[in-house]
Design an enzyme around this catalytic site. Structure first.
Site, PDB file in Angstrom:
ATOM      1  N   ASP B 191       0.855  -1.179   0.000  1.00 42.01           N
ATOM      2  CA  ASP B 191       0.000   0.000   0.000  1.00 42.01           C
ATOM      3  C   ASP B 191       0.901   1.243   0.000  1.00 42.01           C
ATOM      4  O   ASP B 191       1.945   1.260   0.674  1.00 42.01           O
ATOM      5  CB  ASP B 191      -0.847  -0.024   1.288  1.00 42.01           C
ATOM      6  CG  ASP B 191      -1.819   1.145   1.409  1.00 42.01           C
ATOM      7  OD1 ASP B 191      -1.847   2.016   0.520  1.00 42.01           O
ATOM      8  OD2 ASP B 191      -2.565   1.172   2.414  1.00 42.01           O
ATOM      9  N   HIS B 364      -5.270   4.243   6.052  1.00 49.40           N
ATOM     10  CA  HIS B 364      -4.006   3.862   5.420  1.00 49.40           C
ATOM     11  C   HIS B 364      -2.830   4.398   6.235  1.00 49.40           C
ATOM     12  O   HIS B 364      -2.854   5.541   6.707  1.00 49.40           O
ATOM     13  CB  HIS B 364      -3.927   4.410   4.001  1.00 49.40           C
ATOM     14  CG  HIS B 364      -4.962   3.835   3.087  1.00 49.40           C
ATOM     15  ND1 HIS B 364      -4.713   2.729   2.294  1.00 49.40           N
ATOM     16  CD2 HIS B 364      -6.246   4.195   2.854  1.00 49.40           C
ATOM     17  CE1 HIS B 364      -5.804   2.454   1.596  1.00 49.40           C
ATOM     18  NE2 HIS B 364      -6.747   3.323   1.918  1.00 49.40           N
TER      19      HIS B 364
END
Lengths: 548, 548
Positions: B191, B364
């Site tokens: 990510d 995130h």
């Protein structure tokens, strides 16, 4: 004594199309005549301007039009107002210079009564007077407007920040603002754009280190994109370029135009031999090159966006180039801007858009600066302008936190006048006001219905079904003809549709076909049902029935 | 030994439609099958999905489809893949529960081979095995995927953050990630969404003080809008509501659905008597009311946006209400969101969207968390995913700053496979890949030409001109018929156009009229020139020539 009327034609409860009228008896002053840009729902709209009906109805009372500075949201709709209202146009020499070309395009400049003012001038207009007071902003020669009325001074701050180290060395006239406060400001109309930002904004000069760092470290050419009117920013690019051994070329019609005007008038001081044109670049080493470019809002036709798509004829970007994004995304443009930035990264261009050392600062003051303006001018009434409802809301809270009594703070709305008399301030009856949409052909006034149709067209497209009938005989002539645009359907399906419609009309009885409206209605109805059934879509269907 | 192929079908160089295939010999594993949302240029497009051609061509080799978590950008296009590819679908119990309703709408659920995994399971699929490893994210039961190949472990982090105080108390299995690193991670697919944010991101739990403050101080009802899948956020709303004596109602079909599922399964623990439905609200004092609502992206049909326009039937907002904007604007939605917020302020609703105490945090990880993932798993090769080119660029710089050798860092591109063999990693030949646009009718595949036409239709509208001719006789029959939609023109002008076209066709010679194509071309040409001359616009013109 007459009531003084504050009439917002645009620019309150929104950011854009600033236009304020101040009326005392039979005298009207207009301050700023700006435009705004369409939101994504205004399909096919180029610009948005205020509805000038009130000024047109009272055109004989308009004594003067004053411009605080040359940004589009303050001057952009002037050519449209001048179609109906003739009045002297007061602005700084710089502002006049920048708007001149636009005025020449759209109106007969010789017929215009253009008058230049300097900060400190006191301009008598009817029963009022206007005194421009210098403030700092992201464009040269910005002035607040002190309008003397029978009830005291109405002070419009214009767009401002308190920058103590402005690029052109021309500081805000804080002392004068203080004097005006002492004389008596009945109403302060204050910029509120950055009220959400705490503290005191950075000086325009604070971008120099950021620029210097990039200009020194970039392995190849440096491009910088900003607003075509950001003269101060351009000045810094020329200065840092000269300092770091780079020469500067300019990309983009509007920006080239402004660079010419400003360097001619001395608002832009270009170090000797720093300015080059595009063709001369090939003679230079990449490390000697800097380029000023438009396109900071991701405008599809701009040089920058076309270069990012490799469709620009005059110049190509290559891996190793660096782009400095030295602007603020206007809400609604973010997606287009990021797409451009990402295309550049894919090409190997390094984009500097956020960095420890800033490469962009705002031209609008932060919270402490807005407080200082209130503190300086000590207004009796205060009302935020140049802000959306969220900004107005926060500004009013801020003023209250400063101890300003709530009943002397006003949240204005376009189209609703604020009245000032000896005793009080209060809202009057709404006056004709609104927005006018201008299409890409320059035609003023796009109807809501047209926008609704465009929205439907954009979503599912359009299908036309033409049939010819003989109303006398009550019979169909020839077959139905179908054509479509923007419809996500295979040709075979459209062919089927033609057959279905032909069969339907052919099957109608004589007296039914004689009824043209029924036929038209039937054709549309049959087509719509067919498409909805097959595709679960609702394109616009246009039935054309020809009587032969 | 076989070459291991990493095949990105979507989700690299973009944020959205995540879909990665890993191939070893004749075994293919698919991880995530997501969708993305259209940008403003994709008119009439509902969702965007990956082009599955590669998987369809190799459908017999697909051994399993693995889902890391239940966000739309990871599971949203699964029903479309399942039309052509049948394979076991491996996911957590929670993910299966959330996607079930969608699968039922679009496919025959009984035919599907749904398999539940728990973190730590080792699932043998052909010559590879997959081990889900728990990570923390903004939705429950998110797992990284450790895929064992002949050349080592390919570790996909999925969307993750290292939250040490997650709402559900289920921490990332950091120790296991370390063990896998020791065992040997050949490739880390990480990510990179928040790589631009320095430091370590705040825990989901850190929004509690912000919520508590608003819930305590709000003078009336409190509304909170967030993503319908933000189960953790909803949990906190219920907890803080119970604590502050408010009851919670839910607005928005999708959100109600998720609340039902999650409370039934125990992923959402709703304190007794805290949950109420809309009709019960009228029995409560405003200060006892909290409402969870969809619409955080300014979706026109959402409850929130309709309430802001006062067009929502089930509930009205009033002055004194408070809205907490507890989400992140997805790029492109900013303008619509701000319009909604401003409408609310105009109604007297207080909107809390930025505050000293945060009311939203990202799911995130920030830069230090991304570095920690590299540090933990000690990959030989590393490649950022789930990021746009700007994020990939910055992630690669970050990895280099950590001392990771540049030649072992890869910037992937959708449609270009990365090959891993004994000696090296290198890019292979492009495979069939791209995006497929799905319209609002659910039809897959909107052509670029259709989009181009919609863009023109949206800008200037459409004009149809129908004429009937008798090709045998070579003469016109009846008059031209004109209709228009979305054209900024008065009816009188359209009437004139009809006359102009009629006159032109009538004036053609017999042999010219016999040439139907010439007539069609002429009609379009005359109409276009007329409109361009009068309006300076270029609407789409559809000439319909009927032969009778």
């Amino acid at each position: 004594m007459a009531v003084v009327q504050i009439l917002p034609l645009g620019g309150v409860g929104e950011i854009g199309k600033n236009c304020m009228a101040i009326r005392q008896g039979d005298d009207i002053i207009v301050v700023d005549v700006g435009l705004s840009f369409p939101n994504e729902e205004m399909l096919g709209v180029d610009i948005v301007i205020p509805d000038f009906q009130y000024l047109i109805e009272n055109k004989d009372l308009v004594r003067g039009i004053f411009l605080t500075h040359a940004h589009e949201d303050h001057v952009g709709s002037l050519p449209y107002l001048l179609r109906d209202v003739k009045a002297p146009i007061y602005a700084s020499e710089f502002t006049h210079a920048l708007i001149r070309s636009k005025l020449e395009e759209k109106s007969n400049i010789k017929e215009l009564d253009l008058r230049v003012f300097k900060p400190g001038d006191i301009i008598e207009v009817g029963s009022m007077s206007v005194e421009p007071v210098r403030v700092t902003h992201s464009i040269p020669e910005t002035t607040a407007m002190a309008i003397r009325t029978q009830h005291g001074i109405v002070l419009m701050t214009a767009d401002f920040k308190f920058d103590f180290t402005p690029i052109d060395g021309k500081l805000s006239n804080i002392a004068r603002l203080g004097e005006l406060g002492k004389e008596g400001v009945i109403l302060l109309l204050s910029d509120s754009t950055n009220v959400e930002r705490p503290g005191w904004g950075p000086s325009e000069r604070s971008v120099i280190p950021g620029l210097r760092k990039v200009f020194n470290e970039a392995p190849g050419r440096v491009l910088l994109t900003t607003f075509a009117s950001s003269i101060h920013r351009m000045q810094q690019v020329y200065d840092v370029a000269a300092e770091t051994g780079r020469k500067v070329a300019v990309l983009g019609r509007r920006m080239e135009q402004n660079v010419d005007i400003c360097s001619r008038m001395g608002y832009l001081k270009i170090p000797r031999e720093t300015r080059v044109n595009l063709d001369e670049l090939k003679l230079l080493d990449p490390r000697q090159i800097a380029i000023l470019s438009t396109g900071s809002q991701g405008e599809p036709m701009s040089a920058l966006v076309q270069m990012s798509k490799e469709t620009y004829g005059r110049m190509q970007l290559v891996a190793g180039d660096t782009l400095i994004y030295s602007a603020r995304p206007i809400p609604g443009n973010e997606a287009a801007i990021w797409r451009t930035v990402n295309r550049l990264f894919r090409m190997g261009v390094n984009v500097v858009y956020e960095s420890a050392t800033p490469v962009h600062v705002s031209g609008h003051g932060y919270q402490e600066e807005l407080k200082m303006m209130i503190n300086l001018t000590r207004p009796f009434y205060v009302a935020p302008v140049h802000g959306e409802p969220r900004h107005q809301h926060m500004y009013c809270k801020m003023a209250q936190d400063m101890g300003h009594p709530e009943h002397r703070i006003f949240t204005l709305t376009d189209g609703i006048p604020l009245y000032l008399d000896e005793k009080e301030a209060y809202f009057g009856e709404p006056f004709p006001c609104g927005r006018r949409l201008v299409d890409y052909g320059g035609n003023v006034g796009v109807a809501d219905e047209v926008l609704r149709d465009r929205t439907t067209l954009a979503k599912d497209g359009v299908i036309t079904v033409a049939v010819a009938i003989d109303p006398e005989q009550g019979e169909m002539v020839g077959d139905a003809f179908v054509s479509a645009k923007g419809v996500n359907a295979p040709d075979s399906l459209l062919a089927q549709l033609a057959e279905v419609v032909t069969d339907h009309v052919a099957s109608l009885r004589e007296h039914e076909i004689k009824d043209v409206d029924k036929v038209r209605h039937d054709v549309g109805d049959v087509a719509r049902r067919f498409i909805t059934k097959r595709l679960n879509l609702r394109p616009i269907v246009l039935p054309n029935v020809i009587e032969v």
